[in-house]
Every structure is written in structure tokens, then in C-alpha cells.
Design a protein around this motif. Structure first.
Motif, PDB file in Angstrom:
ATOM      1  N   GLY A  68      -8.071  -5.577 -39.241  1.00 22.68           N
ATOM      2  CA  GLY A  68      -7.612  -4.610 -38.235  1.00 22.68           C
ATOM      3  C   GLY A  68      -7.099  -5.233 -36.950  1.00 22.68           C
ATOM      4  O   GLY A  68      -6.960  -4.532 -35.937  1.00 22.68           O
ATOM      5  N   LYS A  69      -6.755  -6.513 -36.960  1.00 26.10           N
ATOM      6  CA  LYS A  69      -6.306  -7.194 -35.735  1.00 26.10           C
ATOM      7  C   LYS A  69      -5.106  -6.487 -35.106  1.00 26.10           C
ATOM      8  O   LYS A  69      -5.103  -6.164 -33.916  1.00 26.10           O
ATOM      9  N   THR A  70      -4.066  -6.278 -35.917  1.00 26.91           N
ATOM     10  CA  THR A  70      -2.842  -5.696 -35.350  1.00 26.91           C
ATOM     11  C   THR A  70      -3.079  -4.256 -34.908  1.00 26.91           C
ATOM     12  O   THR A  70      -2.580  -3.831 -33.860  1.00 26.91           O
ATOM     13  N   THR A  71      -3.860  -3.513 -35.685  1.00 22.69           N
ATOM     14  CA  THR A  71      -4.141  -2.114 -35.307  1.00 22.69           C
ATOM     15  C   THR A  71      -4.878  -2.061 -33.971  1.00 22.69           C
ATOM     16  O   THR A  71      -4.544  -1.250 -33.093  1.00 22.69           O
ATOM     17  N   ARG A 101       5.485  -4.361 -35.193  1.00 17.21           N
ATOM     18  CA  ARG A 101       4.512  -3.322 -34.816  1.00 17.21           C
ATOM     19  C   ARG A 101       4.135  -3.448 -33.339  1.00 17.21           C
ATOM     20  O   ARG A 101       4.013  -2.450 -32.616  1.00 17.21           O
ATOM     21  N   GLU A 143      -2.667 -13.309 -32.177  1.00 15.73           N
ATOM     22  CA  GLU A 143      -3.224 -12.869 -33.460  1.00 15.73           C
ATOM     23  C   GLU A 143      -3.079 -14.010 -34.444  1.00 15.73           C
ATOM     24  O   GLU A 143      -1.971 -14.366 -34.845  1.00 15.73           O
ATOM     25  N   ASP A 193     -15.625   4.008 -39.144  1.00 13.99           N
ATOM     26  CA  ASP A 193     -15.390   5.317 -39.783  1.00 13.99           C
ATOM     27  C   ASP A 193     -15.576   5.250 -41.288  1.00 13.99           C
ATOM     28  O   ASP A 193     -15.793   6.279 -41.951  1.00 13.99           O
ATOM     29  N   ALA A 223     -10.819   1.358 -34.932  1.00 12.89           N
ATOM     30  CA  ALA A 223      -9.478   1.452 -34.339  1.00 12.89           C
ATOM     31  C   ALA A 223      -8.810   2.753 -34.758  1.00 12.89           C
ATOM     32  O   ALA A 223      -7.901   3.238 -34.096  1.00 12.89           O
TER      33      ALA A 223
HETATM   34  N1  GTP Z   1     -10.207   3.368 -41.844  1.00 10.26           N
HETATM   35  C1  GTP Z   1      -9.785   2.435 -40.990  1.00 10.26           C
HETATM   36  N2  GTP Z   1      -8.712   1.695 -41.288  1.00 10.26           N
HETATM   37  C2  GTP Z   1      -8.319   0.743 -40.400  1.00 10.26           C
HETATM   38  C3  GTP Z   1      -8.980   0.531 -39.180  1.00 10.26           C
HETATM   39  N3  GTP Z   1      -8.368  -0.491 -38.530  1.00 10.26           N
HETATM   40  C4  GTP Z   1      -7.350  -0.879 -39.307  1.00 10.26           C
HETATM   41  N4  GTP Z   1      -7.313  -0.134 -40.440  1.00 10.26           N
HETATM   42  C5  GTP Z   1      -6.370  -0.243 -41.555  1.00 10.26           C
HETATM   43  O1  GTP Z   1      -6.588  -1.505 -42.182  1.00 10.26           O
HETATM   44  C6  GTP Z   1      -5.350  -2.022 -42.685  1.00 10.26           C
HETATM   45  C7  GTP Z   1      -5.113  -3.413 -42.118  1.00 10.26           C
HETATM   46  O2  GTP Z   1      -4.967  -3.320 -40.720  1.00 10.26           O
HETATM   47  P1  GTP Z   1      -4.181  -4.413 -39.867  1.00 10.26           P
HETATM   48  O3  GTP Z   1      -4.323  -4.018 -38.445  1.00 10.26           O
HETATM   49  O4  GTP Z   1      -2.814  -4.606 -40.399  1.00 10.26           O
HETATM   50  O5  GTP Z   1      -5.060  -5.697 -40.180  1.00 10.26           O
HETATM   51  P2  GTP Z   1      -4.776  -7.224 -39.753  1.00 10.26           P
HETATM   52  O6  GTP Z   1      -6.115  -7.828 -39.488  1.00 10.26           O
HETATM   53  O7  GTP Z   1      -3.810  -7.261 -38.645  1.00 10.26           O
HETATM   54  O8  GTP Z   1      -4.146  -7.814 -41.085  1.00 10.26           O
HETATM   55  P3  GTP Z   1      -3.387  -9.228 -41.283  1.00 10.26           P
HETATM   56  O9  GTP Z   1      -2.494  -9.436 -40.101  1.00 10.26           O
HETATM   57  O10 GTP Z   1      -2.640  -9.065 -42.551  1.00 10.26           O
HETATM   58  O11 GTP Z   1      -4.476 -10.248 -41.377  1.00 10.26           O
HETATM   59  C8  GTP Z   1      -4.275  -1.028 -42.273  1.00 10.26           C
HETATM   60  O12 GTP Z   1      -4.017  -0.151 -43.348  1.00 10.26           O
HETATM   61  C9  GTP Z   1      -4.922  -0.281 -41.121  1.00 10.26           C
HETATM   62  O13 GTP Z   1      -4.422   1.044 -40.958  1.00 10.26           O
HETATM   63  C10 GTP Z   1     -10.121   1.346 -38.880  1.00 10.26           C
HETATM   64  O14 GTP Z   1     -10.785   1.241 -37.853  1.00 10.26           O
HETATM   65  N5  GTP Z   1     -10.472   2.274 -39.833  1.00 10.26           N
END
Ligand code: GTP
Ligand code: MG
Length: 248
Positions: A68-71, A101, A143, A193, A223
């Protein structure tokens, strides 16, 4: 080839105690890891000087892929953008997806593609800083490449390292990837969640995390729903000069 994760990188520290001989070929194998890490550490120190000189607060975000880093960054930029200059350096093996994003969320973003590499290093950040030329008194998020192993070993010159874990990853991760938890200042335990739907043992996770790093701060959050995000914002504020942050 990196023996740690098979990523094709040559510049990881390996745990050979000494140089050794290949008895089949009689060639001497020299372990250069110490010199290579010293080189990274020197560049990290230079980055740190750059940040100090410009009063830039830098956070290195590390986690396994998809935690969830980017989110979290998208939601954080949304809060910070009104009163603060925020920059993001994105690290991925391929694509500009995360950088796009971040730009959509409203912050300048610089994408580093590492190809076969599994981590960002201080030299990559140094090059990105020259390109971005971030304003003084700004906040810079990095990130890192999604990987719980190699990024732990590379100092980028950041002020703080924030580890994102999520409830879908299991409570054993601090014990299996201890260096990542040892070197982090804060752990965001994301996707709360989803807790009702997975067999995640929250108390065990916290005990395991504190057993490898008793100074680690842990914030449980989502997030998606926004739960706990205020605590994350408060943590950022507490780390930085008050004038830099004006959270709505
Ligand atoms: N249910 C839920 N889904 C989440 C949450 N945070 C992120 N996601 C979902 O998890 C998935 C990955 O989220 P990203 O933010 O892309 O994760 P990341 O860590 O940036 O991924 P990489 O850059 O590929 O390492 C996406 O489908 C998001 O929508 C959360 O708090 N709850
Ligand atoms: Mg991402």
C-alpha cells in the motif's frame, strides 16, 4: 547475480566470512562487499548533506510488493499539498504507473526503473535529486522497490525509514525479515479494513515486531477507509519543524 534474492544485481553485501578459493578452478574469489557498501554509504552521506543544507525532510518508504505504499502516498499528498511542497521519488523495476499515480495526486514525481535490480541505492537518489532540484524546506518521500530484503541494506541518506506491512502478509514477517524491521523507525500496519477476512494475529505481529526492534513505533491504519491516517499525519508532523506542515 545477487545471492540474496536472485535479482541480477551484483552489489549486495553477502555473508562470506573471508575471501576464498574455488578449489575446482584454483581461482581466488575476492569479496568486495565491504568496499561497495562503503561507496553507497558515502553517497548516502552526501544525500544527507544535501537534505540538511536545503532543510528537506526525507522519508524512505519500504515494504513488500503491494502493501500500500503508493496508496498511502496518494492519500498523504492529498493532505499535505495545500501547505507544503511534496516531492516523490518512485522506485520500481519497470513502468511509470506509480509515478503517474503520484502526479495525478498532485505532487512532482521522478520515476526510477531499476530493471532487474531489487532496491534503490544512494547513487540513484543522488542522480534523481539533481534532476528534480527539490525546493528548500520541502518533504521528499522515496517509494522503494517492493521487496522486504535488499532495500533494508541500502542507506539512501533519508531522515526516517517507514515500513509498510499489511494484515494480508501474516504475523510472522518481522521474524522472517528482521533487518527490514530492525532498520525502520515506524511501521504502518495497513489494510486494517481487511482484518475480519484474514487470519492475521495482530497481537503476535506486534510482539514479533517489537522483539526485533523494541524502539519501533507501530500505527494500525487503512489507506482505504482512512482509519489511523490521522496518526500517520501526526507522526510526520512530530518529526519535522512545525512550520513545514499544516494539516487541514
Ligand atoms: N483493502 C485495502 N486495500 C488497500 C489498502 N491500501 C492499498 N490497498 C490496495 O492494495 C493494492 C496495492 O496497493 P499499492 O498502493 O499499489 O501498493 P504498493 O506497496 O505501492 O505496491 P508496489 O509499488 O507494487 O510495491 C491496490 O489494489 C490498493 O488499492 C487498504 O488499506 N485496504
Ligand atoms: Mg507502489
Amino acid at each position: 547475480m545477487c545471492e540474496t534474492c536472485g535479482c541480477g544485481e551484483h552489489d549486495h553485501p553477502h555473508n562470506h566470512a573471508d575471501d576464498h578459493h574455488d578449489h575446482h578452478t584454483q581461482k581466488k574469489v575476492v569479496d568486495l562487499n565491504i568496499d561497495i557498501m562503503n561507496h553507497n554509504n558515502i553517497e548516502a552521506a552526501m544525500n544527507r548533506g544535501f537534505f540538511m543544507g536545503r532543510k528537506i525532510f526525507c522519508i524512505n518508504m519500504v515494504s513488500s510488493p503491494g502493501s500500500g505504499k503508493t496508496t498511502i502516498l496518494e492519500k498523504t499528498i492529498g493532505k499535505l499539498i495545500t501547505g507544503n511542497i511534496v516531492y516523490v521519488i518512485e522506485g520500481d523495476q519497470q513502468t511509470f504507473l506509480d509515478s503517474d499515480r503520484i502526479k495525478k495526486a498532485g505532487a512532482p514525481s521522478y520515476q526510477i526503473n531499476t530493471g532487474t535490480g531489487c532496491h534503490l541505492d544512494a547513487h540513484m537518489i543522488s542522480k534523481a535529486l539533481k534532476e528534480m532540484d527539490p525546493d528548500p524546506q520541502s518533504v521528499l518521500f522515496i517509494e522503494n522497490v517492493g521487496n522486504l530484503v535488499c532495500p533494508a541494506m541500502f542507506d539512501l541518506g533519508e531522515d526516517k525509514r517507514v515500513l509498510i506491512a499489511s494484515v494480508t502478509e501474516g504475523e510472522d514477517k518481522p521474524l522472517k525479515y528482521p533487518l527490514m524491521f530492525e532498520t525502520a523507525h515506524l511501521c504502518l500496519l495497513n489494510k486494517s479494513d481487511l482484518s475480519p477476512y484474514v487470519d492475521f494475529k495482530r497481537d503476535d505481529f506486534i510482539r514479533n515486531a517489537l522483539s526485533v526492534n523494541h524502539n519501533l513505533q507501530i500505527i494500525e491504519m487503512s489507506a482505504k477507509t482512512g482509519e489511523g491516517m490521522d496518526l500517520w499525519f501526526e507522526w510526520i508532523s512530530s518529526q519535522t519543524p512545525k512550520s513545514l506542515f499544516t494539516f487541514p
